[in-house]
Motif scaffolding. Sequence first.
Motif, PDB file in Angstrom:
ATOM      1  N   LYS A  14       0.853  -1.188   0.000  1.00  0.00           N
ATOM      2  CA  LYS A  14       0.000   0.000   0.000  1.00  0.00           C
ATOM      3  C   LYS A  14       0.889   1.238   0.000  1.00  0.00           C
ATOM      4  CE  LYS A  14      -3.786  -2.112   2.512  1.00  0.00           C
ATOM      5  NZ  LYS A  14      -4.608  -2.107   3.715  1.00  0.00           N
ATOM      6  N   GLN A  15       0.651   2.112  -0.972  1.00  0.00           N
ATOM      7  CA  GLN A  15       1.370   3.379  -1.076  1.00  0.00           C
ATOM      8  C   GLN A  15       0.373   4.430  -1.550  1.00  0.00           C
ATOM      9  OE1 GLN A  15       4.615   2.534  -3.750  1.00  0.00           O
ATOM     10  NE2 GLN A  15       5.804   1.519  -2.172  1.00  0.00           N
ATOM     11  N   PRO A  16      -0.477   4.916  -0.641  1.00  0.00           N
ATOM     12  CA  PRO A  16      -1.554   5.823  -1.052  1.00  0.00           C
ATOM     13  C   PRO A  16      -1.074   7.085  -1.760  1.00  0.00           C
ATOM     14  CG  PRO A  16      -1.500   5.551   1.342  1.00  0.00           C
ATOM     15  CD  PRO A  16      -0.452   4.666   0.773  1.00  0.00           C
ATOM     16  N   GLU A  17       0.156   7.487  -1.511  1.00  0.00           N
ATOM     17  CA  GLU A  17       0.669   8.687  -2.172  1.00  0.00           C
ATOM     18  C   GLU A  17       1.007   8.423  -3.643  1.00  0.00           C
ATOM     19  OE1 GLU A  17       4.044   6.418  -0.430  1.00  0.00           O
ATOM     20  OE2 GLU A  17       2.152   7.112   0.384  1.00  0.00           O
ATOM     21  N   ILE A  18       1.167   7.152  -4.024  1.00  0.00           N
ATOM     22  CA  ILE A  18       1.522   6.797  -5.393  1.00  0.00           C
ATOM     23  C   ILE A  18       0.336   6.198  -6.156  1.00  0.00           C
ATOM     24  CG2 ILE A  18       3.011   5.319  -6.805  1.00  0.00           C
ATOM     25  CD1 ILE A  18       5.083   5.465  -4.550  1.00  0.00           C
TER      26      ILE A  18
END
Length: 165
Positions: A14-18
Amino acid sequence: MELYLIRHGIAEDKQPEIKKDEERSLTQEGRQKTEKVAQRIKKLGLQFEVILTSPLVRARQTAEILVASGISNQFEESTDLAPNGQIEHWLNYWLEPKNYAQNSRIALVGHEPCLSNWAEILLWGEVKHSLVLKKAGMIGIKLPEIGSPLGRSQMFWLTPPKYLL
């Protein structure tokens, strides 16, 4: 009728900024393990009338791998299999109207904790937080021939992927 609840394979972190959660793909390792699980399912002689999948990318990719292995000819998306989907809605608006034969096998590809929760509701009528489904793992549940399956179903299969590789 037999339901096979299959958790999607290993996905990107999970990488919500990407990337949005819905767009996370299977990793290379996730694809490879899922392909091995699919081949093992095929060797065991399982065939599914249909594979239903969550619309999220990682689940859809898992379903595509299962279909490519030859264990089903088709898959369909069901928003009920997305995170926070409700089993009652799925039963009433997807399963019941289809009127599948009693010897049908249907695979559902989705997410945790939803799939474990669905299994527990089918088995015990409530969520007990007792079952855990590993990535690319599978739970098999036999639904009763008549009446509501909630709290009346039987589990016959709970397998982590390491036993299917």
